[in-house]
Enzyme design. Structure first.
Site, PDB file in Angstrom:
ATOM      1  N   GLU A 152       0.972  -1.446   0.190  1.00 39.98           N
ATOM      2  CA  GLU A 152       0.050   0.284   0.218  1.00 39.98           C
ATOM      3  C   GLU A 152       0.854   1.640   0.135  1.00 39.98           C
ATOM      4  O   GLU A 152       1.663   1.286   1.531  1.00 39.98           O
ATOM      5  CB  GLU A 152      -1.124   0.067   1.037  1.00 39.98           C
ATOM      6  CG  GLU A 152      -1.965   1.326   1.100  1.00 39.98           C
ATOM      7  CD  GLU A 152      -2.492   1.019   1.959  1.00 39.98           C
ATOM      8  OE1 GLU A 152      -3.517   2.193   2.474  1.00 39.98           O
ATOM      9  OE2 GLU A 152      -2.488   1.087   3.369  1.00 39.98           O
TER      10      GLU A 152
ATOM     11  N   ASP B 245       4.982   5.091   3.673  1.00 43.46           N
ATOM     12  CA  ASP B 245       4.705   6.086   3.920  1.00 43.46           C
ATOM     13  C   ASP B 245       6.073   7.205   4.260  1.00 43.46           C
ATOM     14  O   ASP B 245       6.826   6.513   5.011  1.00 43.46           O
ATOM     15  CB  ASP B 245       3.244   6.535   4.232  1.00 43.46           C
ATOM     16  CG  ASP B 245       2.840   7.886   4.083  1.00 43.46           C
ATOM     17  OD1 ASP B 245       3.277   8.801   4.685  1.00 43.46           O
ATOM     18  OD2 ASP B 245       1.459   8.421   4.139  1.00 43.46           O
TER      19      ASP B 245
ATOM     20  N   ASP C 279      -2.758  12.197  -2.599  1.00 43.11           N
ATOM     21  CA  ASP C 279      -3.068  13.749  -2.636  1.00 43.11           C
ATOM     22  C   ASP C 279      -3.274  13.696  -4.594  1.00 43.11           C
ATOM     23  O   ASP C 279      -2.340  13.076  -5.392  1.00 43.11           O
ATOM     24  CB  ASP C 279      -2.133  14.504  -2.622  1.00 43.11           C
ATOM     25  CG  ASP C 279      -1.988  15.217  -2.692  1.00 43.11           C
ATOM     26  OD1 ASP C 279      -2.833  16.254  -4.294  1.00 43.11           O
ATOM     27  OD2 ASP C 279      -1.490  16.934  -2.005  1.00 43.11           O
TER      28      ASP C 279
ATOM     29  N   LYS D 224      -2.385  20.808  -9.288  1.00 46.09           N
ATOM     30  CA  LYS D 224      -2.187  22.219 -10.359  1.00 46.09           C
ATOM     31  C   LYS D 224      -1.041  20.905 -11.290  1.00 46.09           C
ATOM     32  O   LYS D 224      -0.421  20.242 -11.097  1.00 46.09           O
ATOM     33  CB  LYS D 224      -1.477  22.724  -9.563  1.00 46.09           C
ATOM     34  CG  LYS D 224      -2.121  23.345  -8.868  1.00 46.09           C
ATOM     35  CD  LYS D 224      -1.457  24.445  -8.134  1.00 46.09           C
ATOM     36  CE  LYS D 224      -2.336  25.607  -6.848  1.00 46.09           C
ATOM     37  NZ  LYS D 224      -2.144  26.413  -5.757  1.00 46.09           N
TER      38      LYS D 224
ATOM     39  N   ASP E  57     -11.142   9.500  -3.793  1.00 44.73           N
ATOM     40  CA  ASP E  57     -12.264  10.288  -3.561  1.00 44.73           C
ATOM     41  C   ASP E  57     -12.355  11.579  -4.750  1.00 44.73           C
ATOM     42  O   ASP E  57     -13.332  12.092  -5.177  1.00 44.73           O
ATOM     43  CB  ASP E  57     -12.709  11.326  -2.000  1.00 44.73           C
ATOM     44  CG  ASP E  57     -11.325  12.087  -2.365  1.00 44.73           C
ATOM     45  OD1 ASP E  57     -10.188  11.570  -2.181  1.00 44.73           O
ATOM     46  OD2 ASP E  57     -11.313  13.210  -2.141  1.00 44.73           O
TER      47      ASP E  57
END
Length: 224
Positions: free
Chosen positions: A52, A77, A126, A130, A162
């Site tokens: 993950e 992470d 994320d 931009k 999402d």
């Protein structure tokens, strides 16, 4: 989260047997000894390895590990204070098939050998909307090349997000580059047919999104 709390978590992470925090130097000079030996030296079995990437609190890694004891899971992470929660839960509940690594995603080919990984999950990254942030977008061409290196030839990637933008961007890129889209759903809780692990496991943030009726999207694909 206060800095005191963060420090406490960093210290606790150091005592966890399921947390690895190699330095960048260690990784790029190939001193990380588990590379190519995750099954043999850490999990001590030959079960498939599932990553993950950007695992946050580690809820998905832990949830998948509970659901699929026949597989091994590794959450990655850079924010160790976040995945402290998942690592601690795994230790408290005696889950042996999940581990966590504090490292940059860009360095995964220094953490795993070619063809060492069976599956990748990217959960709620994320979207980096931009244009100048596209190099950080976790499904851009460069990242896909990186994933292909560590994945087995028939390995799959899952993107749950999402962000309609991220969903659309990724689908466009996959079709444009000729990768294989196995399954796609732009609203998994409304349109039926998603794999069980997509709808039965929810992260903290996902629950928040659902409260405000935000659509959760999913793509499963193979990199050609």
């Amino acid at each position: 989260m206060g800095s005191k709390n963060k420090l406490k978590r960093f210290k606790e992470n150091e005592t966890f047997s399921n947390v690895f925090q190699p330095t960048r130097e260690e990784l790029i000079t190939n001193q990380f000894l588990l590379k190519g030996k995750w099954n043999q030296d850490y999990f001590k079995n030959n079960k498939p390895i599932v990553l993950e990437l950007g695992c946050g609190k580690g809820e998905y890694s832990v949830g998948l590990a509970e659901k699929y004891p026949e597989k091994n899971f590794i959450g990655i992470d850079l924010k160790g204070a976040r995945f402290w929660r998942g690592a601690k839960t795994a230790i408290e509940t005696g889950l042996k098939n999940v581990a966590f690594i504090r490292a940059q995603i860009e360095l995964i080919n220094y953490i795993f050998n070619e063809n060492e990984v069976d599956e990748i999950w990217i959960t709620f990254p994320d979207p980096q909307i931009k244009y100048k942030r596209t190099k950080h977008r976790m499904t851009n061409s460069n990242f896909l090349k990186l994933y292909k290196k560590v994945l087995k030839p028939d390995g799959v990637v899952n993107l749950k997000t999402d962000s309609e933008f991220m969903h659309g961007y990724t689908l466009g890129l996959l079709h444009g580059e000729g990768h294989e889209v196995i399954y796609s759903n732009h609203n998994v809780y409304v349109n039926e047919g998603s794999p069980d692990e997509v709808t039965s496991l929810q992260t903290f943030y996902e629950k928040q999104y659902l409260k405000i009726n935000k659509a959760i999207t999913f793509i499963r694909f193979k990199i050609k």
